[in-house]
Structures are given as structure tokens and as C-alpha cells.
Design a protein around this motif. Structure first.
Motif, mmCIF file in Angstrom:
data_model
loop_
_atom_site.group_PDB
_atom_site.id
_atom_site.type_symbol
_atom_site.label_atom_id
_atom_site.label_comp_id
_atom_site.label_asym_id
_atom_site.label_seq_id
_atom_site.Cartn_x
_atom_site.Cartn_y
_atom_site.Cartn_z
ATOM 1 N N PHE A 135 1.790 -1.460 0.556
ATOM 2 C CA PHE A 135 1.100 -2.560 1.443
ATOM 3 C C PHE A 135 0.753 -1.755 2.522
ATOM 4 C CE2 PHE A 135 1.568 -4.698 5.666
ATOM 5 C CZ PHE A 135 1.048 -5.908 5.393
ATOM 6 N N HIS A 136 1.398 -0.713 3.317
ATOM 7 C CA HIS A 136 0.934 -0.265 4.582
ATOM 8 C C HIS A 136 -0.302 0.697 4.239
ATOM 9 C CE1 HIS A 136 3.756 2.682 2.324
ATOM 10 N NE2 HIS A 136 3.023 3.378 3.239
ATOM 11 N N LEU A 137 -0.506 1.266 3.250
ATOM 12 C CA LEU A 137 -1.647 1.829 2.815
ATOM 13 C C LEU A 137 -2.861 1.051 2.800
ATOM 14 C CD1 LEU A 137 -0.387 4.106 -0.041
ATOM 15 C CD2 LEU A 137 -0.102 4.491 2.552
ATOM 16 N N LEU A 138 -2.731 -0.116 2.287
ATOM 17 C CA LEU A 138 -3.914 -1.019 2.258
ATOM 18 C C LEU A 138 -4.116 -1.551 3.386
ATOM 19 C CD1 LEU A 138 -6.350 -2.227 0.330
ATOM 20 C CD2 LEU A 138 -4.827 -3.726 -0.544
ATOM 21 N N PHE A 139 -3.146 -2.053 4.275
ATOM 22 C CA PHE A 139 -3.251 -2.597 5.499
ATOM 23 C C PHE A 139 -3.865 -1.704 6.591
ATOM 24 C CE2 PHE A 139 -1.832 -3.053 9.865
ATOM 25 C CZ PHE A 139 -1.715 -4.234 9.886
ATOM 26 N N LEU A 140 -3.684 -0.598 6.572
ATOM 27 C CA LEU A 140 -4.170 0.456 7.510
ATOM 28 C C LEU A 140 -5.795 0.785 7.063
ATOM 29 C CD1 LEU A 140 -1.481 3.315 8.290
ATOM 30 C CD2 LEU A 140 -2.234 1.389 9.444
ATOM 31 N N LEU A 141 -5.864 0.656 5.614
ATOM 32 C CA LEU A 141 -7.473 1.083 5.095
ATOM 33 C C LEU A 141 -8.109 -0.134 5.815
ATOM 34 C CD1 LEU A 141 -9.434 2.731 3.737
ATOM 35 C CD2 LEU A 141 -8.462 1.768 1.795
ATOM 36 N N LEU A 186 -7.898 6.629 -2.807
ATOM 37 C CA LEU A 186 -8.922 6.126 -1.722
ATOM 38 C C LEU A 186 -9.879 5.191 -2.471
ATOM 39 C CD1 LEU A 186 -10.025 5.641 0.982
ATOM 40 C CD2 LEU A 186 -11.408 7.730 0.611
ATOM 41 N N LYS A 187 -10.413 5.670 -3.608
ATOM 42 C CA LYS A 187 -11.417 4.780 -4.360
ATOM 43 C C LYS A 187 -10.877 3.674 -4.955
ATOM 44 C CE LYS A 187 -14.299 8.801 -5.846
ATOM 45 N NZ LYS A 187 -15.109 9.513 -6.931
ATOM 46 N N ILE A 188 -9.668 3.750 -5.534
ATOM 47 C CA ILE A 188 -8.737 2.481 -6.204
ATOM 48 C C ILE A 188 -8.532 1.327 -5.012
ATOM 49 C CG2 ILE A 188 -6.508 1.989 -7.074
ATOM 50 C CD1 ILE A 188 -6.555 4.539 -8.489
ATOM 51 N N LEU A 189 -7.945 2.019 -3.991
ATOM 52 C CA LEU A 189 -7.746 1.034 -2.667
ATOM 53 C C LEU A 189 -9.062 0.584 -2.063
ATOM 54 C CD1 LEU A 189 -4.756 2.896 -0.790
ATOM 55 C CD2 LEU A 189 -4.596 0.899 -2.132
ATOM 56 N N ASN A 196 -3.456 -7.500 -5.825
ATOM 57 C CA ASN A 196 -3.379 -6.658 -6.798
ATOM 58 C C ASN A 196 -2.590 -5.226 -6.671
ATOM 59 O OD1 ASN A 196 -5.030 -8.177 -8.367
ATOM 60 N ND2 ASN A 196 -6.738 -7.604 -7.514
ATOM 61 N N LEU A 197 -2.024 -5.075 -5.375
ATOM 62 C CA LEU A 197 -1.407 -3.824 -5.075
ATOM 63 C C LEU A 197 -0.320 -3.608 -6.158
ATOM 64 C CD1 LEU A 197 -0.614 -3.963 -1.077
ATOM 65 C CD2 LEU A 197 -1.831 -2.273 -2.430
ATOM 66 N N SER A 198 0.463 -4.484 -6.650
ATOM 67 C CA SER A 198 1.528 -4.206 -7.606
ATOM 68 C C SER A 198 1.074 -3.397 -8.808
ATOM 69 C CB SER A 198 2.223 -5.184 -7.976
ATOM 70 O OG SER A 198 1.476 -6.326 -8.634
ATOM 71 N N GLU A 199 -0.305 -3.347 -9.179
ATOM 72 C CA GLU A 199 -0.895 -2.450 -10.039
ATOM 73 C C GLU A 199 -0.980 -1.080 -10.036
ATOM 74 O OE1 GLU A 199 -4.573 -4.540 -11.133
ATOM 75 O OE2 GLU A 199 -3.530 -6.443 -11.188
ATOM 76 N N ILE A 200 -0.745 -0.607 -8.723
ATOM 77 C CA ILE A 200 -1.068 0.730 -8.292
ATOM 78 C C ILE A 200 0.327 1.337 -8.587
ATOM 79 C CG2 ILE A 200 -1.602 2.356 -6.432
ATOM 80 C CD1 ILE A 200 -3.508 0.198 -5.476
ATOM 81 N N LYS A 201 0.328 2.370 -8.977
ATOM 82 C CA LYS A 201 1.686 3.073 -9.516
ATOM 83 C C LYS A 201 1.605 4.514 -8.915
ATOM 84 C CE LYS A 201 3.149 -0.619 -11.542
ATOM 85 N NZ LYS A 201 4.085 -1.456 -11.040
ATOM 86 N N ILE A 202 2.170 4.783 -7.812
ATOM 87 C CA ILE A 202 2.100 6.151 -7.267
ATOM 88 C C ILE A 202 3.804 6.550 -6.893
ATOM 89 C CG2 ILE A 202 -0.069 6.228 -6.656
ATOM 90 C CD1 ILE A 202 0.723 5.760 -3.918
ATOM 91 N N ASN A 203 4.051 7.532 -6.676
ATOM 92 C CA ASN A 203 5.507 8.112 -6.390
ATOM 93 C C ASN A 203 5.495 8.365 -4.802
ATOM 94 O OD1 ASN A 203 4.569 10.706 -5.597
ATOM 95 N ND2 ASN A 203 4.712 11.217 -7.682
ATOM 96 N N ALA A 204 6.536 8.555 -4.363
ATOM 97 C CA ALA A 204 6.880 8.681 -3.012
ATOM 98 C C ALA A 204 5.979 9.574 -2.505
ATOM 99 C CB ALA A 204 8.407 8.777 -2.558
ATOM 100 N N LYS A 205 5.893 10.854 -2.868
ATOM 101 C CA LYS A 205 5.256 12.054 -2.476
ATOM 102 C C LYS A 205 3.604 11.658 -2.278
ATOM 103 C CE LYS A 205 4.239 16.902 -3.190
ATOM 104 N NZ LYS A 205 4.516 18.101 -3.819
#
Length: 239
Positions: A135-141, A186-189, A196-205
Motif C-alpha cells: 500500500f505505502h508504495l502505491l500511495f507514495l507513487l 515501477l511500470k507495474i505500479l 489490484n495491489l494484492s496481485e503484486i508479489k514481491i519480497n521484503a528486500k
């Protein structure tokens, strides 16, 4: 002049033994600061500290005077009662982090209805959903759109993105050109909604690296921006 406006609590600071200085982003007047006299001592009265948790959404009646640096709140009530933002430990960490970012970026004392609406609706979404790791990533973008430096989406197929210019480019033109995983995310977001955020699968790093890139992007475009002090704690929560 007494005026009523919706407001979002951005920061609060203890001032003397019994007083608070609270900054709110308001629907009608932009960022305003308020001196809450005796609020830390009194458990009675119309204005109480419980209302002023970070990012709380309020309706306030203000004694507003042009060119005054500190205003007075005469009445306050909750505009939205959050169900999880202040009780869920992880969400509370996000709230602390985002409020610090907003405190560093929202300065103007002028009306911006679209920005206020964005803050209001995105926070309500965050409160009501259980899958929110990104959430915080898309919120800031998305916030950059209202601050004036949203990435140009022309040439989205190019292999580099220049953080300094906010543009995609065919070849890297500066040390601020990114590629690889950060570019892909970035392109995905840029083509993702909160739903649709739950569809993005990335790890903590990956999440942490992308957040650091976003904060650099803010720093390059906002001269007064400072890296949030809560970043280290925030990263520990999401590690």
C-alpha cells in the motif's frame, strides 16, 4: 471567523506541559497548525487528545484568521472512525511513516480538493483491507501526481527511468537512471489500482529497495524533503 472544514491529522508536538501543536491538512485551507491549550491536562471539554491520532479524519470548527501561524479549534468530531489503522501494529507503523512523509511534503496553506480527496479515500481503503503489504508504495507513487512530479508515462517500453527528470529513456543519461527490478515494479505500479495491489508479489528486500528509490525520487524533486526518521523502524516491521 469561525469556519467548519474536514481535516486529516498530519503531526502533533507537545508544547509546554499541557499544550499540543497539531498540524492538519484541511479540505478548505490546506495545511494549518493549531495550538491546543491545556489539552494534555483536561479530560473534559470539546477538544481532547484522543481525536488527534496520526492520520485521523476529523470535522473541525476553527477560529480562522488569515496570516495567523497558529489557529484555534473550537469544536472537533471524528469524520471517519477507523477500524484498524490505530490498533493493528503493522498498519500503525505505516501510519507513522506516511504521516512523517506528508508532514515533509504538504506545506501549502491553500485549498486542494483533489489532493484532500485522494488522502481521504486512500486511507479509508487502507483501513478496510487486509492485504496491504504494498500500500505505502502505491500511495507514495500516486501522491507525486498531486505534488507535481508524477512520472511521465510516455515511452514506457524503454529500459531506464530517470529519477531526476521523471522520464523513461532508451539509454541512461545520468547517475539517477534506474533499471532492473525497480524499473519493472515501477511500470507495474503505474498501471495498478489499490484494488489490484494484492496481485503484486514481491519480497521484503524488493519492497525496501523500491521504497528507498521512491524516497530518493521525492528528495530530487522536493528540496525540503527529509528522509523520515521512522524509516528504520518501518523497515524492521516489514522485514
Amino acid at each position: 471567523m469561525l469556519v467548519s472544514t474536514n481535516a486529516i491529522v498530519i503531526s502533533k508536538l507537545k508544547y509546554s506541559d499541557n499544550d499540543l501543536i497539531v498540524k492538519c491538512y484541511t479540505q478548505h485551507y490546506g495545511m494549518l497548525s493549531f495550538l491546543l491549550k491545556g489539552v494534555l491536562k483536561s479530560k473534559k471539554g470539546a477538544v481532547q487528545t484522543a481525536y488527534f491520532q496520526l492520520l485521523s479524519q476529523l470535522t473541525i470548527v476553527v477560529d480562522y484568521k488569515t496570516n495567523r501561524s497558529l489557529h484555534t479549534i473550537k469544536e472537533v468530531k471524528l469524520n471517519h472512525l477507523y477500524s484498524s489503522l490505530h490498533t493493528n501494529v503493522v498498519k500503525s507503523a505505516v501510519v507513522m511513516f506516511l504521516s512523517e512523509v506528508l508532514s515533509s511534503t504538504l506545506k501549502e496553506e491553500e485549498q486542494n480538493e483533489t489532493l484532500f480527496s485522494y488522502l481521504e479515500t486512500s486511507l479509508l481503503w487502507f483501513d478496510s483491507h487486509e492485504e496491504y503489504a504494498n500500500f505505502h508504495l502505491l500511495f507514495l507513487l500516486k501522491l507525486t501526481k498531486y505534488l507535481g512530479f508524477y512520472p511521465e508515462v510516455n515511452n514506457l517500453e524503454y529500459d531506464y527511468f530517470n529519477l531526476q527528470d521523471g522520464k523513461f529513456e532508451f539509454n541512461p543519461s545520468s547517475k539517477y537512471a534506474i533499471s532492473g527490478e525497480n524499473l519493472g515494479l515501477l511500470k507495474i505500479l503505474l498501471n495498478t489500482s489499490f484494488d489490484n495491489l494484492s496481485e503484486i508479489k514481491i519480497n521484503a528486500k524488493q519492497r525496501q529497495l523500491f521504497l528507498n528509490m521512491l524516497l530518493l525520487y521525492f528528495e530530487l524533486h522536493l528540496g525540503s524533503f527529509k528522509t523520515p526518521k521512522s524509516l528504520q523502524i518501518f523497515n524492521q516491521v516489514f522485514s
